[in-house]
Write an enzyme that holds these catalytic residues in place. Structure first.
Site, PDB file in Angstrom:
ATOM      1  N   ARG A 140       9.867  64.439  52.209  1.00 18.91           N
ATOM      2  CA  ARG A 140      10.701  65.653  52.082  1.00 18.91           C
ATOM      3  C   ARG A 140      11.341  65.494  50.763  1.00 18.91           C
ATOM      4  NH1 ARG A 140      11.581  68.921  56.981  1.00 18.91           N
ATOM      5  NH2 ARG A 140      12.016  70.674  55.389  1.00 18.91           N
TER       6      ARG A 140
ATOM      7  N   LYS B 284      16.340  81.583  62.581  1.00 19.98           N
ATOM      8  CA  LYS B 284      16.738  80.336  61.983  1.00 19.98           C
ATOM      9  C   LYS B 284      16.613  80.106  60.640  1.00 19.98           C
ATOM     10  CE  LYS B 284      14.577  76.133  62.252  1.00 19.98           C
ATOM     11  NZ  LYS B 284      14.616  75.014  61.294  1.00 19.98           N
ATOM     12  N   ASN B 285      15.591  79.937  59.839  1.00 22.21           N
ATOM     13  CA  ASN B 285      15.445  79.611  58.529  1.00 22.21           C
ATOM     14  C   ASN B 285      15.993  80.675  57.524  1.00 22.21           C
ATOM     15  OD1 ASN B 285      14.458  77.315  59.241  1.00 22.21           O
ATOM     16  ND2 ASN B 285      12.290  77.997  58.999  1.00 22.21           N
TER      17      ASN B 285
ATOM     18  N   ARG C 102      16.915  72.885  68.405  1.00 23.01           N
ATOM     19  CA  ARG C 102      17.355  73.072  67.039  1.00 23.01           C
ATOM     20  C   ARG C 102      16.942  74.570  66.567  1.00 23.01           C
ATOM     21  NH1 ARG C 102      14.983  69.314  63.125  1.00 23.01           N
ATOM     22  NH2 ARG C 102      15.840  70.786  61.927  1.00 23.01           N
TER      23      ARG C 102
ATOM     24  N   ASP D 130       4.939  76.222  59.608  1.00 23.80           N
ATOM     25  CA  ASP D 130       5.548  76.269  61.166  1.00 23.80           C
ATOM     26  C   ASP D 130       5.067  76.749  62.363  1.00 23.80           C
ATOM     27  OD1 ASP D 130       7.531  74.882  59.605  1.00 23.80           O
ATOM     28  OD2 ASP D 130       8.778  77.025  59.402  1.00 23.80           O
TER      29      ASP D 130
ATOM     30  N   CYS E  26      11.320  62.854  57.403  1.00 19.25           N
ATOM     31  CA  CYS E  26      11.797  63.090  58.710  1.00 19.25           C
ATOM     32  C   CYS E  26      10.259  63.182  59.523  1.00 19.25           C
ATOM     33  CB  CYS E  26      12.114  64.583  58.743  1.00 19.25           C
ATOM     34  SG  CYS E  26      11.111  65.915  58.264  1.00 19.25           S
TER      35      CYS E  26
HETATM   36  N1  EPU Z   1       8.385  69.909  47.731  1.00 22.32           N
HETATM   37  C1  EPU Z   1       8.487  69.254  46.644  1.00 22.32           C
HETATM   38  N2  EPU Z   1       9.840  68.777  46.006  1.00 22.32           N
HETATM   39  C2  EPU Z   1      10.875  69.685  46.329  1.00 22.32           C
HETATM   40  C3  EPU Z   1      10.614  70.460  47.535  1.00 22.32           C
HETATM   41  C4  EPU Z   1       9.728  70.681  48.225  1.00 22.32           C
HETATM   42  O1  EPU Z   1       7.506  68.575  46.249  1.00 22.32           O
HETATM   43  O2  EPU Z   1      11.885  69.765  45.785  1.00 22.32           O
HETATM   44  C5  EPU Z   1       7.513  70.120  48.666  1.00 22.32           C
HETATM   45  C6  EPU Z   1       7.349  69.479  50.138  1.00 22.32           C
HETATM   46  O3  EPU Z   1       7.115  68.041  50.229  1.00 22.32           O
HETATM   47  C7  EPU Z   1       6.336  70.451  50.710  1.00 22.32           C
HETATM   48  C8  EPU Z   1       6.315  71.812  50.051  1.00 22.32           C
HETATM   49  O4  EPU Z   1       7.043  71.534  48.744  1.00 22.32           O
HETATM   50  O5  EPU Z   1       5.258  69.810  50.414  1.00 22.32           O
HETATM   51  C9  EPU Z   1       7.062  72.820  50.468  1.00 22.32           C
HETATM   52  O6  EPU Z   1       8.496  72.507  51.114  1.00 22.32           O
HETATM   53  P1  EPU Z   1       9.618  73.242  50.996  1.00 22.32           P
HETATM   54  O7  EPU Z   1      10.572  72.713  49.994  1.00 22.32           O
HETATM   55  O8  EPU Z   1       9.237  74.886  51.054  1.00 22.32           O
HETATM   56  O9  EPU Z   1      10.326  73.141  52.623  1.00 22.32           O
HETATM   57  P2  EPU Z   1      11.792  73.393  52.687  1.00 22.32           P
HETATM   58  O10 EPU Z   1      12.349  74.325  52.123  1.00 22.32           O
HETATM   59  O11 EPU Z   1      12.320  71.973  53.006  1.00 22.32           O
HETATM   60  C10 EPU Z   1      11.342  75.038  54.561  1.00 22.32           C
HETATM   61  C11 EPU Z   1      11.741  75.389  56.141  1.00 22.32           C
HETATM   62  C12 EPU Z   1      10.758  74.393  57.239  1.00 22.32           C
HETATM   63  C13 EPU Z   1       9.494  74.856  56.797  1.00 22.32           C
HETATM   64  C14 EPU Z   1       9.014  74.839  55.029  1.00 22.32           C
HETATM   65  C15 EPU Z   1       7.760  75.539  54.455  1.00 22.32           C
HETATM   66  C16 EPU Z   1      14.196  75.929  56.451  1.00 22.32           C
HETATM   67  C17 EPU Z   1      15.360  75.624  56.851  1.00 22.32           C
HETATM   68  N3  EPU Z   1      13.121  74.950  56.495  1.00 22.32           N
HETATM   69  O12 EPU Z   1      11.656  73.783  54.366  1.00 22.32           O
HETATM   70  O13 EPU Z   1      10.816  74.831  58.324  1.00 22.32           O
HETATM   71  O14 EPU Z   1       8.376  74.209  57.176  1.00 22.32           O
HETATM   72  O15 EPU Z   1      10.175  75.570  54.229  1.00 22.32           O
HETATM   73  O16 EPU Z   1       7.649  76.575  54.778  1.00 22.32           O
HETATM   74  O17 EPU Z   1      13.907  76.938  55.787  1.00 22.32           O
HETATM   75  C18 EPU Z   1      10.942  74.365  60.541  1.00 22.32           C
HETATM   76  O18 EPU Z   1      11.711  75.357  60.688  1.00 22.32           O
HETATM   77  O19 EPU Z   1      10.416  73.913  61.648  1.00 22.32           O
HETATM   78  C19 EPU Z   1      10.807  73.759  59.416  1.00 22.32           C
HETATM   79  C20 EPU Z   1      10.502  72.502  58.985  1.00 22.32           C
END
Ligand code: EPU
Length: 421
Positions: A121, A22-23, A399, A307, A116
Site C-alpha cells: 500500500r 466508514k471510508n 473495523r 471492497d 497489509c
Molecule cells: N497507490 C499507489 N500509490 C499511492 C496510493 C495508492 O500506487 O500513493 C495504489 C494502491 O496501491 C492501489 C491503488 O493505488 O493499487 C488504489 O489505492 P487507494 O490509494 O485508492 O486506496 P486507499 O485510499 O489507501 C481506500 C479505502 C480502501 C479501498 C481503496 C480503493 C479508505 C480508508 N480506504 O484506500 O478501503 O479498498 O480506497 O477503493 O478509504 C476497506 O474499506 O476495506 C478498504 C481497504
C-alpha cells in the site's frame, strides 16, 4: 480474540438500516483538524476504525466525543504533529492526518504505513501531490516528515499505475484548501466518499469545484471553521447485505441505501439474477433461486469496487458455471480464496484473476478472517454453508461493519459472537 459461530441455511428476511460510511468518516474526522472551532459529524458508524481515528485525533490535540451517533471534534491544542507508527499500523487511514497537519500546523510527522493483508500500500502519490504544493518531505526513522511555511496551489496529476488514489486525493485536497492560490488535481478519485469530504470542507469554508469528477479545483482560503456534516450511507455495507440476501435466497429491505452509489454493483447482481429495486425510501433485494455465473473486474469508482470483490466471490461460488474475477486495484487481494476453499469452493487463481467454478453447496468449517472484506466474504459463505462455521479473528470485521451480528440476527441469521475463554 472474538470469533463468530454461524449456523448456515437460514433465509434472511427483514429490514435493516445501512450505517454511515466508514471510508467517508475517517478522512472527514481528519479534516476537522483544519477548522477553528467545533465540528459535528452525524451518522457516524460505531466502528473500531472510527475509535482509532478518535484516539489519533486526541493525541493530536483534539477533543473527540461520541454521542447518539454523532462525533464531535474540537481542536484545543495545536502543538502536536506526530501520528506514531503504532496508530498508523493499526489503521492505514491514519495517513489522512498528513495533509491537514501540514496545511494547518505547517509540519507533520506521520509514520509511513507498511503493507497489509491486501497487499503493498504505497503512499508515493500522496507525497508527490504534497511536494507539488511546495512541501519539503523527508523520511526519518520510518516517519514521513513534511514541512511548509505556506503551501502554494499547483496543477497536480495524481494518477498512478492502478488509477486514481482515494486517500491520496483526500490528503492533497485537504492540504490545498489552505494553500495560497489555486490547485487543480487531475485524475482525482471520484468516489462518493471524496464527494462527501468535499461537502464537509465546503461547509468549513473551503472553495472546491469538480469533486466527484477526475478534475477537481480548489481555491485556497486563509482559514476554515468547524462545520456539521451528515455522512453518506456506507455503500460497501449496503452491497454486503445485498449479497447476504442473494446468497441465502432471501429478501432484504435496506433503509438509508443510495442506489446511485452502487450502480456497478447492482448491474452485476442483476446479471447474476438477483432482483434489486427501489421501493419508496427502501431498496428491496430478493434472490432468484438460480444464480448465473459472470465475469467482473474491479475498478475505481464508478466501476465495481474492490471492497466488494471478496463478497461477490462468495456469491459466485454458488453460481451455475464459471466466473472470472479480476482484481485491478489490489492485485494480491485474494486472502479469502484459501479460506473459501476450506468451505468446499472451487476457485483457481491465475495472477490477478480468480476463476470460480460454481459448486452445489458450501460446507461449514473453521476459517480465519485475514482482513475486513475477506472476513465479510467468509460470513456470507457461512450464512449459506451446510452446518457450522467458526470464523476466528473477527476484530477485522469490527473495523468496518457496525453491529454486523445484530443486523444479521435481526434478519434471521444464526450468528453468535464468542469471546476468548
Ligand atoms: N497507490 C499507489 N500509490 C499511492 C496510493 C495508492 O500506487 O500513493 C495504489 C494502491 O496501491 C492501489 C491503488 O493505488 O493499487 C488504489 O489505492 P487507494 O490509494 O485508492 O486506496 P486507499 O485510499 O489507501 C481506500 C479505502 C480502501 C479501498 C481503496 C480503493 C479508505 C480508508 N480506504 O484506500 O478501503 O479498498 O480506497 O477503493 O478509504 C476497506 O474499506 O476495506 C478498504 C481497504
Amino acid at each position: 480474540m472474538d470469533r463468530f459461530v454461524i449456523k448456515g441455511g437460514r433465509r434472511l428476511k427483514g429490514t435493516i438500516t445501512v450505517s454511515g460510511a466508514k471510508n467517508a468518516a475517517l478522512p472527514i474526522m481528519a479534516a476537522a483538524l483544519l477548522g477553528d472551532g467545533p465540528s459535528v459529524i452525524h451518522d457516524a458508524p460505531d466502528l473500531a476504525d472510527v475509535r482509532h481515528t478518535a484516539d489519533l485525533l486526541g493525541e493530536l490535540g483534539a477533543e473527540v466525543r461520541r454521542q447518539d451517533g454523532r462525533v464531535h471534534v474540537e481542536v484545543v491544542d495545536e502543538s502536536a504533529s506526530h501520528a506514531p507508527y503504532d496508530r498508523v499500523r493499526k489503521m492505514r487511514a491514519g495517513i489522512c492526518v498528513l495533509g491537514p497537519l501540514l496545511a494547518k500546523r505547517k509540519k507533520a510527522r506521520v509514520a509511513m504505513p507498511g503493507g497489509c493483508a491486501i497487499g503493498s500500500r504505497p503512499v508515493n502519490l500522496h507525497l508527490r501531490g504534497l511536494k507539488a504544493l511546495g512541501a519539503k518531505i523527508e523520511l526519518d526513522g520510518g516517519d514521513i516528515v513534511a514541512t511548509a511555511e505556506r503551501l502554494k496551489g499547483a496543477d497536480i496529476f495524481l494518477g498512478g499505475p492502478f488509477g486514481s488514489t482515494v486517500l491520496g486525493t483526500a490528503n492533497v485536497m485537504m492540504a490545498a484548501t489552505l494553500a495560497e492560490g489555486t490547485t487543480v488535481i487531475e485524475s482525482a478519485a471520484c468516489e462518493p466518499e471524496i464527494q462527501s469530504l468535499a461537502e464537509f470542507l465546503t461547509a468549513m469554508g473551503a472553495r472546491i469545484s469538480g469533486a466527484g469528477s477526475p478534475r477537481m479545483t480548489i481555491e485556497g482560503v486563509e482559514q476554515l471553521h468547524g462545520a456539521e456534516h451528515t455522512l453518506i450511507p456506507d455503500r460497501i455495507e449496503a452491497g454486503t447485505f445485498m449479497i447476504a440476501a442473494a446468497i441465502t435466497n432471501g429478501e432484504v429491505h435496506l433503509r438509508n441505501c443510495r442506489l446511485d452509489h452502487l450502480m456497478a454493483v447492482v448491474d452485476k447482481l442483476r446479471e447474476v439474477g438477483i432482483h434489486v429495486e427501489a421501493d419508496g425510501d427502501e431498496v428491496v433485494v430478493a434472490s432468484a433461486r438460480h444464480l448465473r455465473a459472470t465475469d467482473v473486474t474491479t475498478q475505481p469508482y464508478p466501476g465495481f469496487p474492490t471492497d466488494l470483490q471478496a463478497q461477490l466471490m462468495a456469491l459466485l461460488c454458488l453460481a451455475n458455471g464459471n466466473s472470472a474475477i479480476t482484481e485491478k486495484i489490489f492485485p494480491d487481494r485474494f486472502m479469502h480464496v484459501a479460506e473459501l476453499l476450506r468451505m468446499g469452493a472451487d476457485i483457481r487463481k491465475e495472477g490477478p484473476t480468480a476463476i470460480v467454478t460454481g459448486v452445489k453447496k458450501l460446507i461449514g468449517a473453521p476459517v480465519m478472517a485475514s482482513d475486513l472484506r475477506a472476513s465479510a466474504a467468509l460470513v456470507l459463505g457461512a450464512l449459506v454453508a451446510e452446518g457450522e462455521t467458526t470464523i476466528q479473528r473477527v476484530y477485522h470485521i469490527d473495523r468496518g461493519y457496525d453491529a454486523i451480528e445484530t443486523k444479521l440476527t435481526a434478519l434471521g441469521a444464526e450468528i453468535t459472537r464468542v469471546g476468548e475463554e
